[in-house]
Enzyme design. Structure first.
Site, PDB file in Angstrom:
ATOM      1  N   TYR A  81      -2.162  -0.590   8.290  1.00  0.00           N
ATOM      2  CA  TYR A  81      -3.155  -1.578   8.691  1.00  0.00           C
ATOM      3  C   TYR A  81      -3.346  -1.541  10.203  1.00  0.00           C
ATOM      4  O   TYR A  81      -2.395  -1.296  10.951  1.00  0.00           O
ATOM      5  CB  TYR A  81      -2.703  -2.989   8.296  1.00  0.00           C
ATOM      6  CG  TYR A  81      -2.779  -3.278   6.826  1.00  0.00           C
ATOM      7  CD1 TYR A  81      -4.011  -3.400   6.201  1.00  0.00           C
ATOM      8  CD2 TYR A  81      -1.639  -3.439   6.061  1.00  0.00           C
ATOM      9  CE1 TYR A  81      -4.099  -3.686   4.843  1.00  0.00           C
ATOM     10  CE2 TYR A  81      -1.712  -3.729   4.699  1.00  0.00           C
ATOM     11  CZ  TYR A  81      -2.955  -3.852   4.105  1.00  0.00           C
ATOM     12  OH  TYR A  81      -3.044  -4.128   2.771  1.00  0.00           O
TER      13      TYR A  81
ATOM     14  N   ARG B 277       0.861  -1.194   0.000  1.00  0.00           N
ATOM     15  CA  ARG B 277       0.000   0.000   0.000  1.00  0.00           C
ATOM     16  C   ARG B 277       0.891   1.235   0.000  1.00  0.00           C
ATOM     17  O   ARG B 277       0.908   2.017   0.956  1.00  0.00           O
ATOM     18  CB  ARG B 277      -0.926   0.002   1.210  1.00  0.00           C
ATOM     19  CG  ARG B 277      -1.788  -1.225   1.434  1.00  0.00           C
ATOM     20  CD  ARG B 277      -2.480  -1.796   0.259  1.00  0.00           C
ATOM     21  NE  ARG B 277      -3.859  -1.434   0.024  1.00  0.00           N
ATOM     22  CZ  ARG B 277      -4.912  -1.830   0.718  1.00  0.00           C
ATOM     23  NH1 ARG B 277      -4.767  -2.558   1.781  1.00  0.00           N
ATOM     24  NH2 ARG B 277      -6.130  -1.494   0.362  1.00  0.00           N
TER      25      ARG B 277
ATOM     26  N   GLN C 286      -0.302   2.375  -6.044  1.00  0.00           N
ATOM     27  CA  GLN C 286      -1.757   2.578  -5.955  1.00  0.00           C
ATOM     28  C   GLN C 286      -2.481   2.134  -7.227  1.00  0.00           C
ATOM     29  O   GLN C 286      -3.555   1.559  -7.176  1.00  0.00           O
ATOM     30  CB  GLN C 286      -2.074   4.040  -5.676  1.00  0.00           C
ATOM     31  CG  GLN C 286      -2.114   4.334  -4.187  1.00  0.00           C
ATOM     32  CD  GLN C 286      -2.398   5.784  -3.883  1.00  0.00           C
ATOM     33  OE1 GLN C 286      -2.363   6.638  -4.766  1.00  0.00           O
ATOM     34  NE2 GLN C 286      -2.675   6.073  -2.634  1.00  0.00           N
TER      35      GLN C 286
ATOM     36  N   ASP D 119      -3.242  -1.518  -7.173  1.00  0.00           N
ATOM     37  CA  ASP D 119      -3.799  -2.004  -5.912  1.00  0.00           C
ATOM     38  C   ASP D 119      -5.225  -2.538  -6.102  1.00  0.00           C
ATOM     39  O   ASP D 119      -6.212  -1.806  -5.991  1.00  0.00           O
ATOM     40  CB  ASP D 119      -3.765  -0.843  -4.905  1.00  0.00           C
ATOM     41  CG  ASP D 119      -4.278  -1.225  -3.539  1.00  0.00           C
ATOM     42  OD1 ASP D 119      -4.768  -2.357  -3.377  1.00  0.00           O
ATOM     43  OD2 ASP D 119      -4.215  -0.373  -2.632  1.00  0.00           O
TER      44      ASP D 119
ATOM     45  N   SER E 234      -7.776  -2.424  -3.126  1.00  0.00           N
ATOM     46  CA  SER E 234      -8.511  -1.162  -3.003  1.00  0.00           C
ATOM     47  C   SER E 234      -9.563  -1.016  -4.092  1.00  0.00           C
ATOM     48  O   SER E 234     -10.684  -0.586  -3.818  1.00  0.00           O
ATOM     49  CB  SER E 234      -7.554   0.036  -3.087  1.00  0.00           C
ATOM     50  OG  SER E 234      -6.757   0.103  -1.939  1.00  0.00           O
TER      51      SER E 234
HETATM   52  P1  NAD Z   1      -8.642  -3.401   5.897  1.00  0.00           P
HETATM   53  O1  NAD Z   1      -9.550  -4.025   4.886  1.00  0.00           O
HETATM   54  O2  NAD Z   1      -7.430  -4.126   6.316  1.00  0.00           O
HETATM   55  O3  NAD Z   1      -9.509  -3.132   7.226  1.00  0.00           O
HETATM   56  C1  NAD Z   1     -10.684  -2.355   7.177  1.00  0.00           C
HETATM   57  C2  NAD Z   1     -10.739  -1.438   8.350  1.00  0.00           C
HETATM   58  O4  NAD Z   1     -11.028  -2.190   9.533  1.00  0.00           O
HETATM   59  C3  NAD Z   1      -9.428  -0.700   8.642  1.00  0.00           C
HETATM   60  O5  NAD Z   1      -9.674   0.685   8.555  1.00  0.00           O
HETATM   61  C4  NAD Z   1      -9.076  -1.139  10.064  1.00  0.00           C
HETATM   62  O6  NAD Z   1      -8.486  -0.097  10.815  1.00  0.00           O
HETATM   63  C5  NAD Z   1     -10.433  -1.498  10.603  1.00  0.00           C
HETATM   64  N1  NAD Z   1     -10.467  -2.339  11.807  1.00  0.00           N
HETATM   65  C6  NAD Z   1      -9.658  -3.363  12.182  1.00  0.00           C
HETATM   66  N2  NAD Z   1     -10.063  -3.872  13.369  1.00  0.00           N
HETATM   67  C7  NAD Z   1     -11.160  -3.177  13.754  1.00  0.00           C
HETATM   68  C8  NAD Z   1     -12.043  -3.234  14.869  1.00  0.00           C
HETATM   69  N3  NAD Z   1     -11.855  -4.110  15.847  1.00  0.00           N
HETATM   70  N4  NAD Z   1     -13.049  -2.344  14.911  1.00  0.00           N
HETATM   71  C9  NAD Z   1     -13.244  -1.424  13.947  1.00  0.00           C
HETATM   72  N5  NAD Z   1     -12.459  -1.326  12.860  1.00  0.00           N
HETATM   73  C10 NAD Z   1     -11.420  -2.185  12.758  1.00  0.00           C
HETATM   74  O7  NAD Z   1      -8.268  -1.939   5.457  1.00  0.00           O
HETATM   75  P2  NAD Z   1      -7.994  -1.374   3.999  1.00  0.00           P
HETATM   76  O8  NAD Z   1      -9.227  -0.815   3.470  1.00  0.00           O
HETATM   77  O9  NAD Z   1      -7.309  -2.411   3.212  1.00  0.00           O
HETATM   78  O10 NAD Z   1      -7.000  -0.193   4.329  1.00  0.00           O
HETATM   79  C11 NAD Z   1      -5.896  -0.406   5.192  1.00  0.00           C
HETATM   80  C12 NAD Z   1      -5.041   0.820   5.264  1.00  0.00           C
HETATM   81  O11 NAD Z   1      -4.317   0.983   4.070  1.00  0.00           O
HETATM   82  C13 NAD Z   1      -5.772   2.107   5.491  1.00  0.00           C
HETATM   83  O12 NAD Z   1      -4.992   2.929   6.310  1.00  0.00           O
HETATM   84  C14 NAD Z   1      -5.834   2.706   4.121  1.00  0.00           C
HETATM   85  O13 NAD Z   1      -5.996   4.093   4.152  1.00  0.00           O
HETATM   86  C15 NAD Z   1      -4.478   2.314   3.635  1.00  0.00           C
HETATM   87  N6  NAD Z   1      -4.366   2.323   2.166  1.00  0.00           N
HETATM   88  C16 NAD Z   1      -3.283   2.955   1.608  1.00  0.00           C
HETATM   89  C17 NAD Z   1      -3.142   2.955   0.258  1.00  0.00           C
HETATM   90  C18 NAD Z   1      -1.958   3.607  -0.387  1.00  0.00           C
HETATM   91  O14 NAD Z   1      -1.637   3.305  -1.483  1.00  0.00           O
HETATM   92  N7  NAD Z   1      -1.278   4.488   0.258  1.00  0.00           N
HETATM   93  C19 NAD Z   1      -4.070   2.313  -0.543  1.00  0.00           C
HETATM   94  C20 NAD Z   1      -5.150   1.668   0.070  1.00  0.00           C
HETATM   95  C21 NAD Z   1      -5.277   1.674   1.440  1.00  0.00           C
END
Ligand code: NAD
Length: 375
Positions: free
Chosen positions: A227, A121, A126, A129, A132
């Site tokens: 994460y 990530r 991106q 990805d 996403s």
């Molecule tokens: P994910 O699918 O791993 O998880 C979904 C959400 O569940 C996360 O926001 C996590 O904090 C939350 N979570 C975990 N345990 C929980 C609980 N007990 N109660 C409530 N919520 C809980 O997440 P994702 O959508 O794959 O994204 C993960 C991270 O990666 C985020 O910070 C996102 O912004 C980041 N991201 C970055 C990029 C990049 O290229 N820079 C791209 C995509 C995502």
């Protein structure tokens, strides 16, 4: 250099590639072969692929065994790994932490297997990805399915017959899917609240016009990639206590909570479900990785004391045309990034941060450090 896109099997509706993306591969100088009927479930005929210059194969086994690169959405059957050409590149979702046998089979067959869920990530990646691109559409589909199932309307309506109050939607987990779920529910006119263990998302929730629910669960951490880290059992209890009332007031609860490489946390208990009004709806978006909701079942609509718990395992497939388009673009962006036009081959350099993250097997060995740790 030949790239083969086999048709997805079973209940999968998405196609790995649309004709317009196939053309981009061809323009790079790559020979594209698709399996006949690859797009039939989204009403795309083989002719559309032929028109952009792709070849259509009716012999899946032969095409699998001759291609230099194989791209698909879902992980392959074990027996389809053994027939691939030695040193071929295989790109798909793989679930590598839970599919150790399949990973070993890729190594045995000397295939370079890329796992789309392990694309790092980072900003540079991106465009590749797929987690996403698919989670975003899944968040949208979850809300649409909830709205369709709910016995109420989402928006407030002021009519001559009286006022209909807006539905209340509670989104648990605000990553990519959760943010899109919030945005979609807001567009439909619902009153939206959300919670995540990462406090950093509070601003993002507010910027979408939703309310961030404050629950004190003590210190939480996130990994370098953003994460969430797993909560302790005590923290989960505190979270459940804090959420019980909000679930009870909500017409729709959408859970998206995931912990990278671990089973999804069990957050919504039967007691919390029972506190909801009859006719309410829960969508458990984590159903295939363990489930956030007690009683949810993959691809089932479970009704518990009047509350429907939806466990659809392929939410991006509900908007399969768009999901196919963005997935194919993720694949194209990845291959274009490493394409050496002069020598017509891929630069498969494992010192590259993105490849180091997502290549699982190479040269007959398991090379991914995270997967190796699990083994
Ligand atoms: P994910 O699918 O791993 O998880 C979904 C959400 O569940 C996360 O926001 C996590 O904090 C939350 N979570 C975990 N345990 C929980 C609980 N007990 N109660 C409530 N919520 C809980 O997440 P994702 O959508 O794959 O994204 C993960 C991270 O990666 C985020 O910070 C996102 O912004 C980041 N991201 C970055 C990029 C990049 O290229 N820079 C791209 C995509 C995502």
């Amino acid at each position: 250099m030949q790239i083969f896109f086999p048709k997805e099997e079973g209940t999968e509706i998405r196609a790995t590639i649309l004709p317009e993306v196939a053309k981009k591969f061809i323009d790079l100088g790559i020979e594209v072969v698709i399996e006949s009927e690859i797009g039939s479930k989204i009403f795309l005929s083989d002719d559309l692929y032929l028109q952009v210059g792709a070849a259509v194969s009716t012999d899946r086994s032969k095409s699998l065994s001759t291609a230099d690169i194989i791209c698909r959405i879902n992980k392959p059957k074990m027996e389809e790994v053994a027939i691939l050409k030695k040193n071929a590149i295989h790109v798909s979702f793989l679930d590598p932490f839970n599919e150790i046998e399949l990973v070993n089979e890729f190594a045995r067959a000397s295939i370079s297997a890329i796992s789309m869920e392990l694309v790092p990530r980072i900003t540079r990646a991106q465009k590749m990805d797929a987690l996403s691109s698919q989670a975003n559409l899944a968040g949208y589909s979850a809300v649409i399915e909830a709205a369709r199932t709910l016995t109420k309307s989402f928006p407030m309506m002021m009519t001559a017959a009286g006022t209909i109050s807006p539905s209340r939607v509670f989104v648990i987990g605000v990553g990519v899917a959760g943010l899109q779920a919030i945005a979609t529910a807001k567009r439909l006119g619902a009153r939206v609240e959300a919670f995540d263990t990462r406090p950093i998302v509070e601003e993002q929730v507010k910027s979408l016009g939703a309310k961030f629910v404050q629950i004190d669960i003590g210190e939480t951490e996130e990994t370098a990639q953003g994460y969430a880290k797993e909560l302790t059992p005590d923290q989960i209890k505190m979270q459940q206590e804090g959420m019980k009332k909000i679930c009870g007031q909500s017409d729709v609860v959408i859970t998206t909570a995931q912990v990278f490489g671990r089973p999804a946390p069990r957050i919504v208990t039967s007691e919390m479900v029972e506190a909801m009004k009859p006719g309410s709806v829960i969508v458990d978006m984590a159903v295939t990785s363990g489930g956030n909701v007690e009683g949810s079942m993959a691809d089932e609509y479970v009704v518990h004391e009047g509350v429907t718990i939806i466990g659809m395992s392929n939410l991006p497939g509900e908007v399969a045309m768009d999901a196919s388009q963005v997935y194919g673009s993720n694949l194209f962006n990845m291959i274009e990034e490493y394409w050496d036009a002069e020598h017509k081959k891929l630069n498969f350099d494992l010192s590259d941060e993105v490849l180091r993250g997502c290549v699982i097997t190479h040269d007959g060995e398991v090379v991914n450090s995270m997967v190796k740790e699990r083994m």
